[in-house]
Design an enzyme around this catalytic site. Sequence first.
Site, mmCIF file in Angstrom:
data_model
loop_
_atom_site.group_PDB
_atom_site.id
_atom_site.type_symbol
_atom_site.label_atom_id
_atom_site.label_comp_id
_atom_site.label_asym_id
_atom_site.label_seq_id
_atom_site.Cartn_x
_atom_site.Cartn_y
_atom_site.Cartn_z
ATOM 1 C CG ASP A 26 -9.888 3.556 1.247
ATOM 2 O OD1 ASP A 26 -9.084 3.297 2.066
ATOM 3 O OD2 ASP A 26 -11.054 4.360 2.144
ATOM 4 C CG HIS A 43 -0.248 -0.164 3.670
ATOM 5 N ND1 HIS A 43 -1.239 0.623 3.516
ATOM 6 C CD2 HIS A 43 0.078 0.247 4.770
ATOM 7 C CE1 HIS A 43 -1.957 1.607 3.935
ATOM 8 N NE2 HIS A 43 -0.880 1.460 4.879
ATOM 9 C CG LEU A 137 0.061 1.700 -17.783
ATOM 10 C CD1 LEU A 137 -1.182 1.808 -18.448
ATOM 11 C CD2 LEU A 137 -0.230 0.703 -16.665
HETATM 12 C C1 FPP Z 1 -4.566 3.665 1.889
HETATM 13 O O1 FPP Z 1 -5.363 2.179 2.575
HETATM 14 C C2 FPP Z 1 -4.102 2.862 1.496
HETATM 15 C C3 FPP Z 1 -2.533 3.986 1.881
HETATM 16 C C4 FPP Z 1 -2.618 4.982 1.980
HETATM 17 C C5 FPP Z 1 -1.063 3.711 1.074
HETATM 18 C C6 FPP Z 1 -1.341 3.032 -0.475
HETATM 19 C C7 FPP Z 1 -0.160 2.353 -0.735
HETATM 20 C C8 FPP Z 1 0.292 1.279 -1.669
HETATM 21 C C9 FPP Z 1 -0.691 0.351 -2.096
HETATM 22 C C10 FPP Z 1 1.872 0.827 -1.505
HETATM 23 C C11 FPP Z 1 2.737 1.906 -2.676
HETATM 24 C C12 FPP Z 1 3.725 1.528 -3.905
HETATM 25 C C13 FPP Z 1 4.592 2.205 -3.524
HETATM 26 C C14 FPP Z 1 5.423 0.966 -4.650
HETATM 27 C C15 FPP Z 1 4.558 3.603 -3.833
HETATM 28 P P1 FPP Z 1 -5.615 2.272 4.474
HETATM 29 O O2 FPP Z 1 -4.355 2.288 4.445
HETATM 30 O O3 FPP Z 1 -6.674 3.613 4.151
HETATM 31 O O4 FPP Z 1 -6.774 1.605 4.883
HETATM 32 P P2 FPP Z 1 -8.397 1.413 5.748
HETATM 33 O O5 FPP Z 1 -8.611 2.667 5.007
HETATM 34 O O6 FPP Z 1 -8.898 0.128 5.221
HETATM 35 O O7 FPP Z 1 -7.270 1.796 6.694
#
Ligand code: FPP
Length: 248
Positions: A26, A43, A137
Site C-alpha cells: 500500500d 506504481h 522463492l
Molecule cells: C496500492 O497503493 C497499490 C496497488 C493497488 C497496486 C500495486 C501494484 C504494483 C506495485 C505493481 C504490480 C506489478 C506487477 C508486476 C503486477 P495505492 O495506489 O492504493 O496507494 P495509496 O493508498 O497511497 O493511494
Amino acid sequence: MLFNKKNISYELDQDNIPGHIAFIMDGNGRWAKKRKMPRTYGHHEGTKTIRKIALEANRLGVKAMTVYAFSTENFKRDINEVNYIFKLPKEFFDLYLKELIENNVQLRYIGHLEMAPKETRDIIEKAISQTSQNTGLILTFAFIYGGRDEIVETTKELCQQCLDGKISVDNINEDYFEKHLMTTDLPPVDLMIRTSGEYRLSNFMLWQLAYAEFVFTDIHWPAFDETELHRCIAIYQGRERRFGGVLK
Ligand code: FPP
C-alpha cells in the site's frame, strides 16, 4: 543519538525465517503525491520494490512471497490508472525476468487473470511457464484477486464435485477445502506485512491469514527496503505463536 537507517541492522534467527510472507503493497499513490508526481509513478516505483524484496526474501531462505498487485475492487479506480497497472507486468518481466530466473525464483499468480487484457495475460503466463522448474522463492502475484471471491469460487467447485457424484458432503473438511483454494500447494502464510500505515486486510487472503502474524509499517511500498523487511521479520521472530494453544 540519530542513526542513519541504512546503518541499522537486525539480527535474524536463521532457524525462524517465515516460510511464506504475504504483502499488502500500500501507499504507492501517497508516496508519489508527496513527490508531486502522478499516482502511476508510485506504481512504477513499486515494481522496483517487488524485485528488491523478492531477491532479498529469496536470499534469506523465505520459501514463498505473495504480493497483492490488483484486487477485484481495484476496478473502481480511474480507468487510466487501471490500464497503467495492467501494463506493469510487461515492464516488470522485461526488466527483471532474466534476473529472477538466474536467482531460481518461480513465478505464479492467484486471481482472475482471464479478466486481464490478452497482452497482460500472455506475458504473465509466459513468465510462469519459463520459471515453473525453478526451486527457489515462489513469488505469487495476486492479480484481479479477492479473498471472498476465492472462497466463493472454491465453494462452487466443491458443490459441483458433489453434484457430479465425485465426493460426498462428508468428504469436505478444512484440509480438502484448502487444497482447492487458488493457493493450493503454497506453504501456510506465516507473516503478513502491510505498508503505509493502514490497519486492515482489504479482502486479501482471508482464509490463508487465519493464523498469520500481522506487521504494519508506516513506510510506503515504494520506500520499503531490505532493512525494513529485516525489521518486520525481527518483529515476527519476537512473537509467540500459539495457534489457539496455550503458552509453553
Ligand atoms: C496500492 O497503493 C497499490 C496497488 C493497488 C497496486 C500495486 C501494484 C504494483 C506495485 C505493481 C504490480 C506489478 C506487477 C508486476 C503486477 P495505492 O495506489 O492504493 O496507494 P495509496 O493508498 O497511497 O493511494
